[in-house]
Structure formats: structure tokens, C-alpha cells
Design a protein around this motif. Sequence first.
Motif, PDB file in Angstrom:
ATOM      1  N   ILE A  77       6.851 -89.619   9.388  1.00  0.00           N
ATOM      2  CA  ILE A  77       8.208 -89.146   9.127  1.00  0.00           C
ATOM      3  C   ILE A  77       8.124 -87.929   8.218  1.00  0.00           C
ATOM      4  O   ILE A  77       7.105 -87.693   7.581  1.00  0.00           O
ATOM      5  CB  ILE A  77       9.047 -90.231   8.422  1.00  0.00           C
ATOM      6  CG1 ILE A  77       8.233 -90.802   7.253  1.00  0.00           C
ATOM      7  CG2 ILE A  77       9.455 -91.333   9.368  1.00  0.00           C
ATOM      8  CD1 ILE A  77       8.969 -90.874   5.999  1.00  0.00           C
ATOM      9  N   MET A  79      10.847 -85.786   5.356  1.00  0.00           N
ATOM     10  CA  MET A  79      12.149 -85.974   4.719  1.00  0.00           C
ATOM     11  C   MET A  79      12.598 -84.684   4.037  1.00  0.00           C
ATOM     12  O   MET A  79      11.799 -83.989   3.411  1.00  0.00           O
ATOM     13  CB  MET A  79      12.031 -87.099   3.695  1.00  0.00           C
ATOM     14  CG  MET A  79      13.347 -87.503   3.090  1.00  0.00           C
ATOM     15  SD  MET A  79      13.235 -89.220   2.503  1.00  0.00           S
ATOM     16  CE  MET A  79      14.750 -89.333   1.566  1.00  0.00           C
ATOM     17  N   PHE A  81      15.238 -83.465   1.153  1.00  0.00           N
ATOM     18  CA  PHE A  81      15.981 -84.098   0.067  1.00  0.00           C
ATOM     19  C   PHE A  81      17.217 -83.304  -0.322  1.00  0.00           C
ATOM     20  O   PHE A  81      17.303 -82.098  -0.085  1.00  0.00           O
ATOM     21  CB  PHE A  81      15.079 -84.239  -1.153  1.00  0.00           C
ATOM     22  CG  PHE A  81      13.953 -85.216  -0.941  1.00  0.00           C
ATOM     23  CD1 PHE A  81      14.085 -86.532  -1.338  1.00  0.00           C
ATOM     24  CD2 PHE A  81      12.764 -84.811  -0.348  1.00  0.00           C
ATOM     25  CE1 PHE A  81      13.059 -87.429  -1.136  1.00  0.00           C
ATOM     26  CE2 PHE A  81      11.734 -85.702  -0.148  1.00  0.00           C
ATOM     27  CZ  PHE A  81      11.878 -87.022  -0.546  1.00  0.00           C
ATOM     28  N   GLN A  82      18.132 -84.012  -0.980  1.00  0.00           N
ATOM     29  CA  GLN A  82      19.388 -83.401  -1.410  1.00  0.00           C
ATOM     30  C   GLN A  82      19.137 -82.208  -2.341  1.00  0.00           C
ATOM     31  O   GLN A  82      19.747 -81.172  -2.213  1.00  0.00           O
ATOM     32  CB  GLN A  82      20.226 -84.450  -2.138  1.00  0.00           C
ATOM     33  CG  GLN A  82      21.535 -83.900  -2.654  1.00  0.00           C
ATOM     34  CD  GLN A  82      22.414 -85.009  -3.178  1.00  0.00           C
ATOM     35  OE1 GLN A  82      21.971 -86.133  -3.379  1.00  0.00           O
ATOM     36  NE2 GLN A  82      23.674 -84.707  -3.388  1.00  0.00           N
ATOM     37  N   SER A  83      18.191 -82.382  -3.288  1.00  0.00           N
ATOM     38  CA  SER A  83      17.917 -81.297  -4.239  1.00  0.00           C
ATOM     39  C   SER A  83      16.843 -80.360  -3.689  1.00  0.00           C
ATOM     40  O   SER A  83      16.321 -79.547  -4.415  1.00  0.00           O
ATOM     41  CB  SER A  83      17.444 -81.879  -5.560  1.00  0.00           C
ATOM     42  OG  SER A  83      16.222 -82.538  -5.359  1.00  0.00           O
ATOM     43  N   ALA A  85      13.899 -80.588  -3.517  1.00  0.00           N
ATOM     44  CA  ALA A  85      12.625 -81.064  -4.036  1.00  0.00           C
ATOM     45  C   ALA A  85      11.486 -80.103  -3.736  1.00  0.00           C
ATOM     46  O   ALA A  85      10.383 -80.517  -3.422  1.00  0.00           O
ATOM     47  CB  ALA A  85      12.303 -82.460  -3.489  1.00  0.00           C
ATOM     48  N   LEU A  86      11.756 -78.802  -3.832  1.00  0.00           N
ATOM     49  CA  LEU A  86      10.660 -77.841  -3.679  1.00  0.00           C
ATOM     50  C   LEU A  86       9.840 -77.837  -4.953  1.00  0.00           C
ATOM     51  O   LEU A  86      10.387 -77.984  -6.043  1.00  0.00           O
ATOM     52  CB  LEU A  86      11.219 -76.442  -3.403  1.00  0.00           C
ATOM     53  CG  LEU A  86      12.044 -76.320  -2.125  1.00  0.00           C
ATOM     54  CD1 LEU A  86      12.583 -74.903  -1.987  1.00  0.00           C
ATOM     55  CD2 LEU A  86      11.203 -76.673  -0.909  1.00  0.00           C
ATOM     56  N   TYR A  87       8.518 -77.669  -4.825  1.00  0.00           N
ATOM     57  CA  TYR A  87       7.674 -77.617  -6.010  1.00  0.00           C
ATOM     58  C   TYR A  87       7.905 -76.274  -6.699  1.00  0.00           C
ATOM     59  O   TYR A  87       7.542 -75.227  -6.159  1.00  0.00           O
ATOM     60  CB  TYR A  87       6.205 -77.791  -5.615  1.00  0.00           C
ATOM     61  CG  TYR A  87       5.989 -78.982  -4.707  1.00  0.00           C
ATOM     62  CD1 TYR A  87       6.447 -80.241  -5.079  1.00  0.00           C
ATOM     63  CD2 TYR A  87       5.359 -78.854  -3.480  1.00  0.00           C
ATOM     64  CE1 TYR A  87       6.269 -81.340  -4.248  1.00  0.00           C
ATOM     65  CE2 TYR A  87       5.170 -79.943  -2.647  1.00  0.00           C
ATOM     66  CZ  TYR A  87       5.628 -81.192  -3.031  1.00  0.00           C
ATOM     67  OH  TYR A  87       5.453 -82.262  -2.215  1.00  0.00           O
ATOM     68  N   PRO A  88       8.521 -76.280  -7.887  1.00  0.00           N
ATOM     69  CA  PRO A  88       8.989 -75.022  -8.473  1.00  0.00           C
ATOM     70  C   PRO A  88       7.857 -74.060  -8.835  1.00  0.00           C
ATOM     71  O   PRO A  88       8.078 -72.871  -8.946  1.00  0.00           O
ATOM     72  CB  PRO A  88       9.744 -75.451  -9.729  1.00  0.00           C
ATOM     73  CG  PRO A  88       9.589 -76.912  -9.846  1.00  0.00           C
ATOM     74  CD  PRO A  88       8.813 -77.445  -8.688  1.00  0.00           C
ATOM     75  N   ASN A  95       4.243 -74.302  -0.880  1.00  0.00           N
ATOM     76  CA  ASN A  95       5.128 -75.443  -0.686  1.00  0.00           C
ATOM     77  C   ASN A  95       4.983 -76.022   0.711  1.00  0.00           C
ATOM     78  O   ASN A  95       4.959 -77.229   0.894  1.00  0.00           O
ATOM     79  CB  ASN A  95       6.580 -75.016  -0.915  1.00  0.00           C
ATOM     80  CG  ASN A  95       7.089 -75.408  -2.282  1.00  0.00           C
ATOM     81  OD1 ASN A  95       7.364 -76.572  -2.532  1.00  0.00           O
ATOM     82  ND2 ASN A  95       7.185 -74.435  -3.178  1.00  0.00           N
ATOM     83  N   PHE A  98       1.195 -77.479   1.104  1.00  0.00           N
ATOM     84  CA  PHE A  98       0.628 -78.368   0.074  1.00  0.00           C
ATOM     85  C   PHE A  98       0.228 -79.743   0.613  1.00  0.00           C
ATOM     86  O   PHE A  98      -0.901 -80.196   0.435  1.00  0.00           O
ATOM     87  CB  PHE A  98       1.636 -78.511  -1.069  1.00  0.00           C
ATOM     88  CG  PHE A  98       1.164 -79.391  -2.191  1.00  0.00           C
ATOM     89  CD1 PHE A  98       0.091 -79.011  -2.987  1.00  0.00           C
ATOM     90  CD2 PHE A  98       1.796 -80.601  -2.461  1.00  0.00           C
ATOM     91  CE1 PHE A  98      -0.336 -79.822  -4.023  1.00  0.00           C
ATOM     92  CE2 PHE A  98       1.367 -81.409  -3.494  1.00  0.00           C
ATOM     93  CZ  PHE A  98       0.305 -81.011  -4.278  1.00  0.00           C
ATOM     94  N   GLY A  99       1.169 -80.386   1.311  1.00  0.00           N
ATOM     95  CA  GLY A  99       0.892 -81.745   1.806  1.00  0.00           C
ATOM     96  C   GLY A  99      -0.291 -81.782   2.764  1.00  0.00           C
ATOM     97  O   GLY A  99      -1.162 -82.635   2.664  1.00  0.00           O
ATOM     98  N   MET A 102      -3.597 -81.127   0.860  1.00  0.00           N
ATOM     99  CA  MET A 102      -4.011 -82.281   0.051  1.00  0.00           C
ATOM    100  C   MET A 102      -4.596 -83.384   0.916  1.00  0.00           C
ATOM    101  O   MET A 102      -5.346 -84.221   0.452  1.00  0.00           O
ATOM    102  CB  MET A 102      -2.806 -82.834  -0.719  1.00  0.00           C
ATOM    103  CG  MET A 102      -2.404 -81.997  -1.887  1.00  0.00           C
ATOM    104  SD  MET A 102      -3.574 -82.144  -3.229  1.00  0.00           S
ATOM    105  CE  MET A 102      -3.999 -80.435  -3.483  1.00  0.00           C
ATOM    106  N   ARG A 146       9.249 -77.353   5.344  1.00  0.00           N
ATOM    107  CA  ARG A 146       8.213 -78.251   4.858  1.00  0.00           C
ATOM    108  C   ARG A 146       8.179 -79.534   5.684  1.00  0.00           C
ATOM    109  O   ARG A 146       7.132 -80.147   5.869  1.00  0.00           O
ATOM    110  CB  ARG A 146       8.481 -78.593   3.388  1.00  0.00           C
ATOM    111  CG  ARG A 146       7.289 -79.189   2.691  1.00  0.00           C
ATOM    112  CD  ARG A 146       7.502 -79.263   1.213  1.00  0.00           C
ATOM    113  NE  ARG A 146       8.662 -80.101   0.892  1.00  0.00           N
ATOM    114  CZ  ARG A 146       9.082 -80.319  -0.360  1.00  0.00           C
ATOM    115  NH1 ARG A 146       8.467 -79.757  -1.366  1.00  0.00           N
ATOM    116  NH2 ARG A 146      10.128 -81.082  -0.579  1.00  0.00           N
ATOM    117  N   ARG A 150       5.021 -80.837   9.070  1.00  0.00           N
ATOM    118  CA  ARG A 150       4.368 -82.135   9.232  1.00  0.00           C
ATOM    119  C   ARG A 150       4.353 -82.616  10.686  1.00  0.00           C
ATOM    120  O   ARG A 150       3.701 -83.591  11.004  1.00  0.00           O
ATOM    121  CB  ARG A 150       5.052 -83.187   8.358  1.00  0.00           C
ATOM    122  CG  ARG A 150       4.725 -83.043   6.902  1.00  0.00           C
ATOM    123  CD  ARG A 150       5.380 -84.125   6.072  1.00  0.00           C
ATOM    124  NE  ARG A 150       5.149 -85.482   6.584  1.00  0.00           N
ATOM    125  CZ  ARG A 150       4.065 -86.187   6.380  1.00  0.00           C
ATOM    126  NH1 ARG A 150       3.101 -85.685   5.683  1.00  0.00           N
ATOM    127  NH2 ARG A 150       3.950 -87.402   6.867  1.00  0.00           N
TER     128      ARG A 150
END
Lengths: 360, 278, 286
Positions: A77, A79, A81-83, A85-88, A95, A98-99, A102, A146, A150
Motif C-alpha cells: 500500500i 499512503m 497524509f493530511q499534513s 508528511a514530507l521529510y522537511p 523525499n 527515500f523509502g 532505505m 511519493r 512505491r
Amino acid sequence: MAGLTLKNVIKRFGALQVIHGADLEIEDGEFVVFVGPSGCGKSTLLRMIAGLEDVSGGEIAIAGTVVNDVEPSERHIAMVFQSYALYPHMTVRKNLSFGLTMNGNPKADTERRVAHAADILQIGELMDRRPGQLSGGQRQRVAIGRAIVREPQVFLFDEPLSNLDAELRVQMRVEISKLHKQLGTTMIYVTHDQTEAMTLADKIVVLRSGRIEQVGAPLDLYDDPANQFVAGFVGSPKMNFLKARIDAVSADGATAVLASDPGVKITLPISGRPDVGSSVTLGIRPEHFVDAGAGDADLTVDVDVAEHLGHTSYVYAAVSGEPLIIERPESRHAGSQDRLTVGVPSRRCFLFDAEGQRLR
Amino acid sequence: MISKSRSLLMRRLALHAALTPLAIIWLFPLWMMFVFSTMSDYGIFSPDIVLVPSTKFIENFLNLQADTDFLRAMFISITVAVIYTILSVMLTSMAGWALARYRFAGRSVVIAIILGTITLPFAVVVIPQFIMVAREFKLANTWVALIVPPLFNSLGVLFMRQAFSMMPSELFDAARVEGVKEWRIFLHIALPLARPTMAALSIILFLASWNNYLWPLLINSKPGMMTAPVALGTLIGLTKVSWGGIMAGAVLLTAPILFVFIFLQRHFISGITAGAVK
Amino acid sequence: MRLNNRIAYAFLAPYLLIFATFWLWPIISSFLISFQNTRVNPWRFAPSMNWGRLVGDPAFYNALYNTLIILVIQVPVMIALATVMAVFLNSPLLKARPLYRFAFFAPVVVGEVAYAAVFRLMFSADFGIINKIIGTVGLSPVSWFDNGTAAMALVIMAVTWRWAGYNAIIILAGLQSIPGDVYEAATLDRVGKVQQFFHITLPLLKPIILFCIVLSVIGTMQLFAEPFLITNRGGPGGATETLGLLLYRQGFTSLNFGYASAIAYTIAALAVAISLLNLFFGREAK
């Protein structure tokens, strides 16, 4: 790509139960919107599907496999997010990658996917900027990018547009819709905004207090709400609810009399047999009133105020203190008098019993 | 309007008239430290009032170095402070992260114990700490004795916990959905974002270690393993000692940290106020 | 947040190990040692020995008295001074603000030994600059180290110099967190500046000031370096001997760990009790 199945899913936080057994079938490639007022459990349900919250009871299956104990990262999956959630502290490129980096994804493949996502969302020029240097709409694109990178089987959106201004919201809504057509992937989208739900969804799931109230296509919910809550939640401005009483029941249906104006009698073609004299609620949408005389009954209201939006006008009025809204298209004079008489077409009306269930 | 600007001027004058003498009194000891460090002992003990620096700093420092190996003590102090700061920031940020971001059995107990004991004075533990380190572990006069026991300091845990719990949790959820391992989330996302907090914490910890007196005095009193404050402290009260030398030592202890303070005031202040204003 | 014992304790373990070894266990251990006769080898359990001695020890009462005197005089003076500094530093009328900030905040970073050395030299009876300055205005010099009262005053002045700025920093942060529109509203209501201070600033600052008082009480209860270094091991004749110094003397000069632990626990208990009392009365008056 994959479908989802929820079987009697329950969520408890300590002693507090917030999801009371949700059953839901989501087809492969469907765009499903969870909608409901804040605190209804829609985000919790989404986070359980994502694996960010433990499942207290029941089963969640993705593509036929039960995933209750599967790590979020193994559920295929993505996702948003509402905010956002970017890595500032990372550039847009970082960004997006990254996933994958890693997790040891091959570098060439990561670059290909990032380039592809950037292409789809047209964020190529932003790749070396940081989130702080982007506008709200651009951040939203990066957040979606982002997720695209995936290449998931299911996209999850948690109120992704609620931080944008009205104009951008409409624009991004259209883009997300286009994206769904382009990718054809299953998408689950949480919002409290019924307009977003109506415009985006193949299937809407209306939630209230941790229970699924109704599942259906947007227009089915509009035309055929299962209960008073769904009727009130879907549609804007919301449906008018007037107190009424069952006056008579016949082969043609049931006749209801308005509590606020006993002169108004409306016969609805329902097959159910409510008790004569029982209290009911009569529902009619603001846009369904007709000119005086053109309906099955005439209703005269006291006008409080009228809003003229150009293409249409909303009249805020009351019958013996009961408030209601009436939409009068193409009328710039509606409500300039103190009183207004409109027609009520019975085929556009709904009846709800004292518990709020629809009388059919 | 004239009367308004006039009364404003009066208020401004009164403010400065009250504050300036206070500021001079407050600066006076630091200024005199500097002045004394540049005067010969003869000059210090003369009956004249001398308020301007002289030129004998190097001589004074050489006198100090003759009284005690101050260079070695400075080296120990700097090394200890640097290692202590790095270790403490590492330990406390890991602990703060766990307390801020995971639900686990015993969480509230750990938090309660840390909060409940943070205000206890160091005096309570100094005796058992000394017995344990010096007698049981036989670590007196070692680097370990200077660095490790003070790592118990829980201020950093609360400080870092606060920083981590103020970060939006969606950030870490996003990484989790992407399959990033927990320790990498900590290392690559949480820590970089906590950099300002870590900077403030580092400064406070460095200062605490640099100025620490009682514990090093107790545990490392052997010449050659003394920290700079301890080495300088042994000279105070001796009869045949160079006071100019002591003052040179005091300046060497104070000047670098004062210098850092001027440039990093903001971090100092956020470190000091972290516990008070939330 | 998902339940995750293993990962959480992996992050927590290194710190907890140190915390338990060098803080938690010593807290318990100290209490146990206070019931031991530590003057024999091996130590023997003698529950009333140290605590019994404490109750009748004139040296303890002297140190307790001195510590409380410092507490009662120094803490209020310093907090009042710190509040004044903070309020003035916060005034928009102030010019050359960085200079004043430096003057008041600099002592915060100065180590105990360094400042003790300077104070000792400045207040020296015969050749100290303070007595020389006192002499120029025609007053007779004060023997700061031979006169008990003067020595006490010196310790109080030194501690105040060192810590007033520290408290001013905290209070200033508190002042800056008060929204400016509160004062604008008060000004429009024709409330004068002085009344604003007493009726708006002080009440809003109260929690912060209480916090400062509690910190200062804990610090004063274990005051050690100043009487140790400035007034020469609590001199003259024990006039500036504090509980912290008595603990040091008993623990590390006489190596009487049991008695020192009893003193340590007394210090902690008093610090906690006085702090709680402060918080209690602070809340009552609200």
C-alpha cells in the motif's frame, strides 16, 4: 492491484471502542471514499488498513490475504497524509526516493520510478527544492508522487486536500480523479467533505460513530439514502427535515401532516405501514421545491434572509419556527417579500421514523 | 503629542539610569578577573586601585603551570566535556525517542521515575556513587570515572522527548508505510529534525561538564588526572601561590566558554529555559 | 502508536542502564547506608547511630541554620533582582540591549572555581579592591573572611551574582510568552505601567517564578563550592558552614559515609519539603 475485504473489523483504544464491526468489500481498481463527520472513525479505519493501528477484532484482507499481522511496509500500500508528511530536511528527489533507497531497491530502478512519478505529476522542476520552499499544492503533488513511486496495489488518502485553499482543492480533486483513471489502481480516500466524496468516488462509505451507515454509488446515496443521517450528510445545502405526523395509511401510501403547518398534507408512495399518529420526519432537499401550485401541496414560509449567488438563490426561512432552506434557481427576487409560498412535490420527499430510519 | 514623546524620553532615561549601574556591578568581577590575570602579584597586592589591564598574562600563566600542570588539566577537561556531551546526547536522544514515540509495557513507570527524581539534589547520591566507583569498581583517577557516572543526567531525556513528541507523527507513519526500519526512521528523519534541540542540549551538557567541580574533586584528585577546575581549586587557599597565576587559570577556564556564549546565546537560552517554559 | 516493547527497550536500554546504576540505585543505597555503622569494618547495621547523632549534633544545627539563613535572604533577593532584570531587558525602550544581556547573563557560564577565586581576591581584607574602594569613600575596611556576618554576606552576594542572570533568562522567556495584546488592551483601559506590572505581569509570571524558587531552593540546600572556596571551608569558625559542606566534610574528610548519607537525605528531604511548600502556597493564593 488488489481488492480489499473487511470482515467485522473492530478497534478499541483501551476500554473505548471506536469501530464497531465494519464489513466492507472493495473491488480491484475501485475508488472508494470513506466519509463522515470528524470522530466517526474513518481515519482510524484507514490507518488500520495501512497497518499503522493494530486491529482489535475481525479481519482485514488485501488481495485475498489476511494482513492483520503484516507490517505496513509489506502490505503493498502507499499512503498520502493530511499534513503531507514530507521529510522537511530532504529535497523533493530525496523525499521520493527515500523509502526505496532505505529498502535497498536498485538505484537505476529507483531513478526510473522517481522520474516517472515526477513526469505524471509535472514536478520535474521542483526536484532539488525542499518542502519548505514549495506551495501547498506543490507539496500535495510531491506527497502523491511519493506514493506513486512505491507502485502500490492500493493507494490510501487521509484527508489529503483539507489543508489547501478552496480553489486548489477543486484543482487537486480533478487531478486525483485523473490519476485514478490513468493508474487504474484501487484507491481509498478519507474525507469529511461530502462534495469531495460525491465527485471522486465510485463507491461511498458513510460512517458515523464507528459504524458504516450506508455503502453505495454517490447518486444512489443522494437519491436513495438509507436513513436520516445519510440523507442529511449527502447533498449541499443539506436536506430540510420537518417534524410531521402520520395522518392516514392507504393503498397509495402514507399521508403525513406537517407539525408546523397542519394544512400541508403529503402522500408518499411507500409500501411500509407506519402507525397512524406516529411521529415522523419529512425530508426534502432545498433544490427540490417547485413553484407554488406545481407540487402536491403548497407551503408558505416566513423568510429570514436570502442569498443570491447569481445562478441560484438560497432562501433561509422558517415554518412556525422550524428552519428550512429553499433553493430558487434563476430567481433574483426570491425572498424579497416577508413570506414565500412554494410547492412540495411528494415524489421528492422522504419519510424517516423516530429512530431516523427511512420509511419505504 | 509633545508631552507624550517627552514622557517617553523620561522613562527611557530612568530605565537606563537604573540598569547601567547594575550592569557595571555585574560585569565588574569578570573585568577584574581579566585585569588581575594581567597583573604581577606585586601589583595585585599594592595599595593602588588598578582597573585597567597590564601585560603580565604570559608570566602569570607560567607561574600557574609551575604550581600545577594546568595544560594537562585543560586537556583532560576538554576531552571529558566533548566525550561526555556526545555520549549523553546519544543516550538521552535514544531514550527520549522511545518515550515519545512508542507505546510499551512500563512506559508510564519509566516516565514517572525520571520525573519524580529529577529534582532530587545530587548530594543524595554522591556518597554511594563515590563508594561504587572508587571502591567497588576501583575506577578512581580514570577517564571513565569522570565521564560515565554523570551520564545519568535525565534532563536530556525530557528535553529530547519533548522535541520528538512535537514532531508530527504522520512523518514517521509515512516512513513506516514505506518500509523504513525503526532505527533508520530515528537516524534519518527524527534526529536531523531535532538538530536545534540537540544543539541547545549539547551546549548545556558541555557547560555542565566543563564547570563540574564536586564530582571530579572527589573522584579524580590525583595530580595528572585532575580536571582544570579541580586543579585550580587546589591552589585557592594555599599560602605560597601566585594569585596572578590563579587568575590566569580562571580566565582560561572562563574565556572560551564566554566566547561561545556570545555567539550561541540563543542555544544557551533555549537550553536553560527548556525546563521552565513549555 | 503501535505497541512495540522490543524496539522501545532497544532504544531505552543504554540510558536506563546508566540511570539505574548511577542514579536510582544510589538513591536507595544512600538511604540504606544511613542506617549503617560505617566506622567499623565490615559495616554493621546500627539504625539509630547516624540519625541519633544528627538529632543531637551542634555542627548539624549550625550548618542547617546557616543554610536556612542563606535560603531565606538570598533566594528572595535574587528572584526579585532577576525579575527586575528580566522586565527591564524586555522593555522596548532599552537601547544597547545585547550589552545589558551580556552583563547579566555572562555569570551563568562562569564556573564555580573561577568565580570563587575572583571573589576571594576582590574581597581580600588588606589588598582587596572592594576594601580599597570602600576606603576611598571614607569607610573602614570590612574583614570579609574574619567576621562571620560579613563572610555570610559575601557568600550571599557571590551566589546572587552567579545565579540572578540564570533566573532572569527563565523569567524573560516567561515574559516574552505573554501575548502583547494583553498589554495593549490594558493600555486602552487606561491602566498605568506600574499597575500593569503588578496586576498583569506578576500574576502571569507566577508559575515561572515559582519554578525559579524551587530550582534555587534545591541549589541552595546543597550549596558547597562557594563556602568551600570563597570563605575557606566554611570559615570563619564554621560561620558559613552549609549542609553541603558538612556532608563533604563528614563523607570525604572523615570518611564517615553513614553519617554523611544521613545528612544527604536530610538535604534532599528539606529540598523536597520546601519546594512542595512553595508550590502549595503558590497554588493556594491563586
